[in-house]
Design a protein around this motif. Structure first.
Motif, PDB file in Angstrom:
ATOM      1  N   GLY A  43      32.171  21.167  27.770  1.00  8.34           N
ATOM      2  CA  GLY A  43      32.810  20.272  26.825  1.00  8.34           C
ATOM      3  C   GLY A  43      33.633  20.981  25.772  1.00  8.34           C
ATOM      4  N   LEU A  44      34.001  22.232  26.047  1.00  8.08           N
ATOM      5  CA  LEU A  44      34.820  23.007  25.111  1.00  8.08           C
ATOM      6  C   LEU A  44      36.301  22.834  25.439  1.00  8.08           C
ATOM      7  N   PRO A  45      37.179  23.062  24.473  1.00 10.24           N
ATOM      8  CA  PRO A  45      38.621  22.972  24.754  1.00 10.24           C
ATOM      9  C   PRO A  45      39.030  23.996  25.812  1.00 10.24           C
ATOM     10  N   VAL A  46      39.908  23.579  26.703  1.00  9.33           N
ATOM     11  CA  VAL A  46      40.429  24.474  27.726  1.00  9.33           C
ATOM     12  C   VAL A  46      41.879  24.783  27.377  1.00  9.33           C
ATOM     13  N   ASN A  47      42.141  26.029  27.069  1.00 10.32           N
ATOM     14  CA  ASN A  47      43.496  26.430  26.697  1.00 10.32           C
ATOM     15  C   ASN A  47      44.268  26.974  27.894  1.00 10.32           C
ATOM     16  N   ASP A  48      43.744  28.007  28.506  1.00  8.25           N
ATOM     17  CA  ASP A  48      44.444  28.649  29.626  1.00  8.25           C
ATOM     18  C   ASP A  48      43.735  28.338  30.934  1.00  8.25           C
ATOM     19  N   ILE A  49      44.528  27.986  31.931  1.00 10.81           N
ATOM     20  CA  ILE A  49      43.997  27.704  33.263  1.00 10.81           C
ATOM     21  C   ILE A  49      44.336  28.867  34.181  1.00 10.81           C
ATOM     22  N   ASP A  50      43.345  29.309  34.933  1.00  9.64           N
ATOM     23  CA  ASP A  50      43.555  30.340  35.948  1.00  9.64           C
ATOM     24  C   ASP A  50      43.327  29.736  37.323  1.00  9.64           C
ATOM     25  N   LEU A  51      44.125  30.179  38.270  1.00 10.33           N
ATOM     26  CA  LEU A  51      44.004  29.720  39.650  1.00 10.33           C
ATOM     27  C   LEU A  51      43.681  30.900  40.553  1.00 10.33           C
ATOM     28  N   ALA A  52      42.867  30.666  41.562  1.00 11.71           N
ATOM     29  CA  ALA A  52      42.650  31.641  42.632  1.00 11.71           C
ATOM     30  C   ALA A  52      43.134  30.999  43.924  1.00 11.71           C
ATOM     31  N   THR A  53      43.657  31.822  44.806  1.00  7.69           N
ATOM     32  CA  THR A  53      44.255  31.277  46.017  1.00  7.69           C
ATOM     33  C   THR A  53      44.004  32.175  47.219  1.00  7.69           C
ATOM     34  N   ARG A  54      43.923  31.535  48.376  1.00  8.26           N
ATOM     35  CA  ARG A  54      43.818  32.290  49.625  1.00  8.26           C
ATOM     36  C   ARG A  54      45.158  32.894  50.039  1.00  8.26           C
ATOM     37  N   ILE A  55      46.205  32.495  49.383  1.00  8.14           N
ATOM     38  CA  ILE A  55      47.550  32.934  49.750  1.00  8.14           C
ATOM     39  C   ILE A  55      47.781  34.352  49.227  1.00  8.14           C
ATOM     40  N   ARG A  56      48.374  35.212  50.039  1.00  9.93           N
ATOM     41  CA  ARG A  56      48.645  36.596  49.628  1.00  9.93           C
ATOM     42  C   ARG A  56      49.720  36.625  48.533  1.00  9.93           C
ATOM     43  N   PRO A  57      49.725  37.674  47.704  1.00 12.85           N
ATOM     44  CA  PRO A  57      50.642  37.717  46.554  1.00 12.85           C
ATOM     45  C   PRO A  57      52.110  37.516  46.910  1.00 12.85           C
ATOM     46  N   GLU A  58      52.579  38.196  47.966  1.00 13.01           N
ATOM     47  CA  GLU A  58      53.998  38.061  48.312  1.00 13.01           C
ATOM     48  C   GLU A  58      54.333  36.649  48.740  1.00 13.01           C
ATOM     49  N   ASP A  59      53.365  35.961  49.369  1.00 16.28           N
ATOM     50  CA  ASP A  59      53.594  34.575  49.782  1.00 16.28           C
ATOM     51  C   ASP A  59      53.499  33.629  48.593  1.00 16.28           C
ATOM     52  N   VAL A  60      52.669  33.993  47.606  1.00 20.12           N
ATOM     53  CA  VAL A  60      52.614  33.198  46.374  1.00 20.12           C
ATOM     54  C   VAL A  60      53.981  33.197  45.708  1.00 20.12           C
ATOM     55  N   VAL A  61      54.583  34.386  45.594  1.00 21.22           N
ATOM     56  CA  VAL A  61      55.910  34.488  44.981  1.00 21.22           C
ATOM     57  C   VAL A  61      56.927  33.634  45.750  1.00 21.22           C
ATOM     58  N   GLU A  62      56.885  33.712  47.064  1.00 24.24           N
ATOM     59  CA  GLU A  62      57.835  32.955  47.889  1.00 24.24           C
ATOM     60  C   GLU A  62      57.652  31.451  47.693  1.00 24.24           C
ATOM     61  N   ARG A  63      56.408  31.001  47.666  1.00 23.47           N
ATOM     62  CA  ARG A  63      56.146  29.570  47.490  1.00 23.47           C
ATOM     63  C   ARG A  63      56.589  29.093  46.102  1.00 23.47           C
ATOM     64  N   LEU A  64      56.279  29.895  45.086  1.00 25.98           N
ATOM     65  CA  LEU A  64      56.657  29.495  43.737  1.00 25.98           C
ATOM     66  C   LEU A  64      58.167  29.405  43.583  1.00 25.98           C
TER      67      LEU A  64
END
Length: 398
Positions: A43-64
């Motif tokens: 029940g605390l304030p959430v400021n920053d959200i972090d995501l974890a993904t099965r997608i490899r870093p280079e593919d993350v960049v391409e998708r974004l």
């Protein structure tokens, strides 16, 4: 405590909906992880959200980039990309496992196994993840039970986790101070005490950063007392004596009584001996900024005087507040924290016009006038004119 996140509420955050779509969250490829999940469940304030993904870093960049989302490779060698979606930065990290560690940094390999990624985190309450579509919580190590009990516990064997990253010793105490209730986890406490010398292998900047985060929490005094009792800080800060925790506790009380926000650097000063040169030396060893070094040195000089505004004029409002709170004088500290230091409404030219010879005599006379002006409460008008006249009527003390 809710066992699911309000997924719809989270998707209303700026930029999140299209970021999740780009990273295949609805296909189970990406989850919310870490502190954001933990804090939401508490029940605390959430400021920053972090995501974890099965997608490899280079593919993350391409998708974004394909979705028109800015991708900043802030830590791409370790799998982390900062996605800037609708102006909001979100860290996206590909699932990882540790290949090797040396207590300061890790060599990682990428994986598609959520539990393997969670296993490399430090504490059970930090290893929770959540499905962005359904809000379902994934808990592989009993983190929900620990969260309910306000119990901070390492994942697996504490000694092994500390060997991976020595900073986890200090992180354990910070998390206990922030989230824990009751006595610290016994196995974790014993491991931290046994491996306290490992802190010497860390950079002093990392130690200072973690220690100041701990001291900036609402009330870390009990946790600091445990740390000092178990000699956790002795290898890197031998100057701190066990009795210093009493000074810290009194300072925290004074801050509250004065209605003044907690300040980590001021609290650090409470732990140090009241010796300005030593305080500055310790600050330099911790690689603190020049401003922080000067502040610690100033606070270590415990002289107050009778007038808090005169003190603030001579050492600055910040240092005056530090000294007054450290001395257990919250009312006097509160009286100056918002005070704007005045400027002596008199210059050397005025004195020369009144017959003071140009040169050192002007500076000496100005100092005499200023000292009386401060002692008499910073008067103006006729009162200031009287101080000037009386000072000029006296012989030059040269």
């Amino acid at each position: 405590m809710a066992l699911t996140l309000d997924a719809a509420k989270w998707r209303r955050r700026p930029g999140i909906r299209r970021l999740l779509k780009a990273l295949g969250a609805d296909q189970g490829l990406t989850r919310y992880v870490g502190g954001a999940v933990r804090d939401d469940l508490l029940g605390l304030p959430v400021n920053d959200i972090d995501l974890a993904t099965r997608i490899r870093p280079e593919d993350v960049v391409e998708r974004l980039e394909g979705a028109g989302i800015k991708a900043v490779p802030t830590g791409i060698e370790h799998g982390t990309i900062t996605a800037v979606s609708d102006g909001q930065p979100v860290e996206v990290t590909s699932l990882r496992r540790d290949v090797s560690t040396d207590g300061r940094r890790a060599t990682v390999a990428f994986t598609d196994d959520w539990q393997e990624d969670a296993a490399r985190r430090d504490f059970t309450i930090n290893a929770l993840s959540a499905d962005p579509t359904s809000g379902e919580i994934f808990d592989y190590f009993g983190g929900l039970d620990d969260l309910r009990a306000r119990h901070v516990r390492f994942i697996g064997e504490p000694l092994a986790r500390i060997a991976e990253d020595h900073l986890r010793i200090l992180r354990f105490f910070r998390f206990h101070a922030r989230f824990g209730a009751g006595e610290p986890d016994a196995a974790a406490l014993d491991a931290c005490a046994a491996r306290a010398n490992d802190l010497m292998a860390l950079s002093r900047e990392r130690i200072a950063d973690e220690l100041l985060k701990l001291l900036g929490l609402p009330d870390p005094a009990l946790t600091v007392a445990i740390m000092l009792d178990r000699a956790i800080l002795r290898p890197v800060l031998p100057e701190i004596a066990p009795g210093a925790v009493g000074a810290l506790a009194r300072l925290i009380t004074a801050e509250r009584q004065a209605g003044i926000e907690p300040d980590a650097l001021r609290r650090f000063s409470a732990l140090l001996p009241s010796e300005p040169l030593l305080a500055e030396k310790i600050a330099a060893r911790l690689k603190l900024s020049n401003r922080a070094r000067k502040r610690l040195a100033c606070a270590a000089d415990r002289r107050l005087g009778d007038n808090p505004r005169a003190l603030a004029y001579r050492v600055g409002v910040e240092c005056a507040v530090d000294r007054l709170l450290l001395a257990g004088e919250p009312a006097r500290a509160a009286s100056v924290i918002h005070w704007r230091i005045p400027k002596l409404p008199l210059g050397g030219g005025t004195l020369i016009a009144k017959g003071v010879p140009e040169g050192p005599a002007v500076a000496r006379t100005l100092r005499q006038i200023e000292d009386r002006w401060v002692d008499e409460g910073f008067p103006e008008g006729e009162a200031l004119a009287r101080i000037v006249a009386e000072t000029l009527a006296r012989p030059d003390p040269r």
